[in-house]
Write an enzyme that holds these catalytic residues in place. Structure first.
Site, PDB file in Angstrom:
ATOM      1  N   ASP A  52       0.841  -1.237   0.179  1.00  0.00           N
ATOM      2  CA  ASP A  52      -0.072   0.081   0.014  1.00  0.00           C
ATOM      3  C   ASP A  52       0.789   1.102   0.005  1.00  0.00           C
ATOM      4  O   ASP A  52       2.103   1.165   0.306  1.00  0.00           O
ATOM      5  CB  ASP A  52      -0.797  -0.111   1.368  1.00  0.00           C
ATOM      6  CG  ASP A  52      -1.924   1.156   1.278  1.00  0.00           C
ATOM      7  OD1 ASP A  52      -2.207   1.483   0.249  1.00  0.00           O
ATOM      8  OD2 ASP A  52      -1.918   1.750   2.431  1.00  0.00           O
ATOM      9  N   SER A  53       0.297   2.468  -0.267  1.00  0.00           N
ATOM     10  CA  SER A  53       1.140   3.785  -0.057  1.00  0.00           C
ATOM     11  C   SER A  53       1.560   3.833   1.268  1.00  0.00           C
ATOM     12  O   SER A  53       2.536   4.730   1.526  1.00  0.00           O
ATOM     13  CB  SER A  53       0.173   5.025  -0.657  1.00  0.00           C
ATOM     14  OG  SER A  53      -0.862   4.940   0.343  1.00  0.00           O
ATOM     15  N   TYR A  95      -1.099   8.282  -2.703  1.00  0.00           N
ATOM     16  CA  TYR A  95      -1.045   7.978  -4.093  1.00  0.00           C
ATOM     17  C   TYR A  95      -2.350   8.456  -4.841  1.00  0.00           C
ATOM     18  O   TYR A  95      -2.488   8.855  -5.776  1.00  0.00           O
ATOM     19  CB  TYR A  95      -1.443   6.448  -4.231  1.00  0.00           C
ATOM     20  CG  TYR A  95      -0.242   5.313  -4.062  1.00  0.00           C
ATOM     21  CD1 TYR A  95       1.233   5.810  -4.005  1.00  0.00           C
ATOM     22  CD2 TYR A  95      -0.414   4.080  -4.057  1.00  0.00           C
ATOM     23  CE1 TYR A  95       2.210   5.002  -3.983  1.00  0.00           C
ATOM     24  CE2 TYR A  95       0.773   3.198  -4.098  1.00  0.00           C
ATOM     25  CZ  TYR A  95       2.173   3.864  -4.043  1.00  0.00           C
ATOM     26  OH  TYR A  95       3.096   2.782  -3.652  1.00  0.00           O
ATOM     27  N   GLY A  96      -3.140   9.006  -3.907  1.00  0.00           N
ATOM     28  CA  GLY A  96      -4.522   9.024  -4.405  1.00  0.00           C
ATOM     29  C   GLY A  96      -4.855  10.385  -5.127  1.00  0.00           C
ATOM     30  O   GLY A  96      -5.973  10.850  -5.879  1.00  0.00           O
ATOM     31  N   CYS A 129      -4.596  -1.641  -1.848  1.00  0.00           N
ATOM     32  CA  CYS A 129      -4.953  -0.452  -2.152  1.00  0.00           C
ATOM     33  C   CYS A 129      -5.806  -0.016  -3.085  1.00  0.00           C
ATOM     34  O   CYS A 129      -5.467  -0.599  -4.306  1.00  0.00           O
ATOM     35  CB  CYS A 129      -3.496   0.249  -2.149  1.00  0.00           C
ATOM     36  SG  CYS A 129      -3.484   1.976  -2.856  1.00  0.00           S
ATOM     37  N   ASN A 130      -6.824   0.602  -2.937  1.00  0.00           N
ATOM     38  CA  ASN A 130      -7.961   0.681  -4.185  1.00  0.00           C
ATOM     39  C   ASN A 130      -7.022   1.401  -5.186  1.00  0.00           C
ATOM     40  O   ASN A 130      -7.614   1.141  -6.354  1.00  0.00           O
ATOM     41  CB  ASN A 130      -9.045   1.489  -3.477  1.00  0.00           C
ATOM     42  CG  ASN A 130      -9.971   0.730  -2.324  1.00  0.00           C
ATOM     43  OD1 ASN A 130     -10.711   0.396  -3.018  1.00  0.00           O
ATOM     44  ND2 ASN A 130      -9.356   0.842  -1.344  1.00  0.00           N
ATOM     45  N   THR A 131      -6.267   2.420  -4.830  1.00  0.00           N
ATOM     46  CA  THR A 131      -5.875   3.469  -5.987  1.00  0.00           C
ATOM     47  C   THR A 131      -4.673   2.440  -6.632  1.00  0.00           C
ATOM     48  O   THR A 131      -4.848   2.782  -7.907  1.00  0.00           O
ATOM     49  CB  THR A 131      -5.161   4.600  -5.257  1.00  0.00           C
ATOM     50  OG1 THR A 131      -5.851   5.067  -4.357  1.00  0.00           O
ATOM     51  CG2 THR A 131      -4.679   5.578  -6.253  1.00  0.00           C
ATOM     52  N   GLU A 165      -2.212   8.559   8.342  1.00  0.00           N
ATOM     53  CA  GLU A 165      -0.635   8.415   8.697  1.00  0.00           C
ATOM     54  C   GLU A 165      -0.136   9.330  10.011  1.00  0.00           C
ATOM     55  O   GLU A 165       1.011   9.111  10.148  1.00  0.00           O
ATOM     56  CB  GLU A 165      -0.108   8.885   7.425  1.00  0.00           C
ATOM     57  CG  GLU A 165      -0.497   7.962   6.084  1.00  0.00           C
ATOM     58  CD  GLU A 165       0.329   6.539   6.269  1.00  0.00           C
ATOM     59  OE1 GLU A 165       1.475   6.429   7.014  1.00  0.00           O
ATOM     60  OE2 GLU A 165      -0.122   5.357   5.820  1.00  0.00           O
ATOM     61  N   CYS A 200     -11.083   3.426   0.529  1.00  0.00           N
ATOM     62  CA  CYS A 200      -9.637   3.297   0.575  1.00  0.00           C
ATOM     63  C   CYS A 200      -9.215   2.667   1.744  1.00  0.00           C
ATOM     64  O   CYS A 200      -9.889   2.710   2.853  1.00  0.00           O
ATOM     65  CB  CYS A 200      -9.212   4.875   0.757  1.00  0.00           C
ATOM     66  SG  CYS A 200      -7.783   5.180   1.270  1.00  0.00           S
ATOM     67  N   THR A 201      -7.829   1.841   1.816  1.00  0.00           N
ATOM     68  CA  THR A 201      -7.695   0.816   2.742  1.00  0.00           C
ATOM     69  C   THR A 201      -7.322   1.663   4.144  1.00  0.00           C
ATOM     70  O   THR A 201      -7.213   0.985   5.275  1.00  0.00           O
ATOM     71  CB  THR A 201      -6.704   0.034   2.631  1.00  0.00           C
ATOM     72  OG1 THR A 201      -5.646   0.661   1.760  1.00  0.00           O
ATOM     73  CG2 THR A 201      -7.120  -0.902   1.368  1.00  0.00           C
ATOM     74  N   HIS A 202      -7.137   3.103   3.866  1.00  0.00           N
ATOM     75  CA  HIS A 202      -6.815   3.728   5.197  1.00  0.00           C
ATOM     76  C   HIS A 202      -8.016   4.039   6.164  1.00  0.00           C
ATOM     77  O   HIS A 202      -8.007   4.309   7.238  1.00  0.00           O
ATOM     78  CB  HIS A 202      -6.281   5.035   4.767  1.00  0.00           C
ATOM     79  CG  HIS A 202      -4.675   4.928   4.506  1.00  0.00           C
ATOM     80  ND1 HIS A 202      -4.187   4.617   3.438  1.00  0.00           N
ATOM     81  CD2 HIS A 202      -3.740   5.534   5.389  1.00  0.00           C
ATOM     82  CE1 HIS A 202      -3.123   4.617   3.299  1.00  0.00           C
ATOM     83  NE2 HIS A 202      -2.670   5.118   4.490  1.00  0.00           N
TER      84      HIS A 202
HETATM   85  N1  DGL Z   1      -4.915   3.180   0.765  1.00  0.00           N
HETATM   86  C1  DGL Z   1      -4.993   3.649  -0.495  1.00  0.00           C
HETATM   87  C2  DGL Z   1      -6.212   3.310  -1.253  1.00  0.00           C
HETATM   88  O1  DGL Z   1      -6.952   2.249  -0.662  1.00  0.00           O
HETATM   89  C3  DGL Z   1      -4.753   5.116  -0.916  1.00  0.00           C
HETATM   90  C4  DGL Z   1      -3.949   5.948  -0.124  1.00  0.00           C
HETATM   91  C5  DGL Z   1      -3.238   7.065  -0.760  1.00  0.00           C
HETATM   92  O2  DGL Z   1      -3.683   8.067  -1.193  1.00  0.00           O
HETATM   93  O3  DGL Z   1      -2.066   7.179  -0.748  1.00  0.00           O
HETATM   94  O4  DGL Z   1      -6.731   3.816  -2.027  1.00  0.00           O
END
Ligand code: DGL
Length: 276
Positions: free
Chosen positions: A11-12, A43-44, A74-76, A152, A184-186
């Site tokens: 993931d990011s 990443y988003g 990570c969805n992104t 984060e 988003c996994t966060h």
């Molecule tokens: N955790 C990532 C996701 O599921 C995105 C986090 C990010 O934007 O870096 O999309």
């Protein structure tokens, strides 16, 4: 497939731990390599080619360290990179996507809110997901810039995070959404706050359990490790270790690595630049 070889997860940042904890609950003996690409977070708000390059570099690293399957937690990155990862590596690749289908099936008001990164919501993969599984529901995508950074920073319930979340939730609630997807996994780490702000009549859908079950299906009986976890980060190892230990409620050791910027996209297919 060597049943004792680890599964690689990336993931990011710490978001993928929400998927990891589901994987470990379901398959406690699974050995896992986890890579947090925190130097390049979030990443988003990056374009798809950047996220693709980072994902290829992350996957190359995990495969070079013995991963026998990859979980794109990570969805992104899933939206940007899963087809390319499947083409590049001859091993199972499991991704995560906003759970449009179960949300569209569950809503009573007919209105679903998807909380996700801007990049995920702009992706072709997401458009296809809506087309295939949106059904009769009105699905409203809500980008949430800044939320990943709150997680984060370890601020899961403070006033700043709460105010930001409310800004993103309010339009969805005003529109009549009774079902919210954590795209988003966060965001699962913000679930108590989201539920508190949205109220008891709103259902929250988190696809991370489904990802763990999908991985279990893919691995079949081939789960025979010792339940170890090795964590790598391109970011600040001390800060990531502290936050990860808190999120997993167990001590986590994190090793700092350098994963060259934009590495991956330019490489010739099949090369693995990282010694195992
Ligand atoms: N955790 C990532 C996701 O599921 C995105 C986090 C990010 O934007 O870096 O999309």
């Amino acid at each position: 497939m060597n049943p004792a070889a680890p599964v690689g997860v990336f993931d990011s940042g710490v978001g993928g731990l929400s998927v990891l904890r589901e994987m470990r609950a379901l398959m406690p003996s699974l050995d896992v390599l986890y890579l947090s690409d925190a130097r390049f977070l979030p990443y988003g708000d990056k374009d798809e080619s950047f996220v693709l390059a980072r994902s290829l570099a992350a996957a190359d690293f995990l495969v070079a360290h013995g991963a026998r399957a990859l979980v794109v937690a990570c969805n992104t990155a899933t939206a940007a990179a899963v087809p390319a990862l499947r083409e590049r590596h001859n091993l199972p690749v499991v991704g995560i996507e906003p759970a449009v289908k179960p949300a569209a099936a569950a809503t009573r008001s007919g209105i679903v809110g998807i909380l996700a990164t801007a990049s995920t919501l702009q992706s072709r993969r997401y458009a296809e997901l809506l087309e295939r599984f949106g059904g009769f529901a009105r699905v409203i995508g809500q980008p949430c810039p800044g939320l990943v950074e709150r997680v984060e920073a370890g601020d899961l319930d403070g006033p700043e995070t709460s105010a930001l979340l409310l800004r993103y939730l309010q339009p969805l609630l005003d529109a009549g959404a009774d079902t919210l997807v954590l795209g988003c996994t966060h965001y699962p780490f913000l679930r108590p706050l989201i539920e508190g702000l949205a109220g008891p009549d709103v259902r929250v859908v988190d696809p991370s359990g489904a990802v763990a079950r999908r991985l279990q299906d893919v691995l079949g009986d081939a789960i025979g490790g010792g339940g170890s976890l090795r964590v790598f980060t391109t970011g600040d190892a001390v800060a990531q270790a502290a936050l990860m230990s808190r999120l997993l409620a167990a001590p986590v050791t994190v090793q700092a690595i350098a994963l060259a910027e934009q590495q991956g996209a330019e490489e010739k297919r099949g090369q693995t630049p990282f010694p195992a």
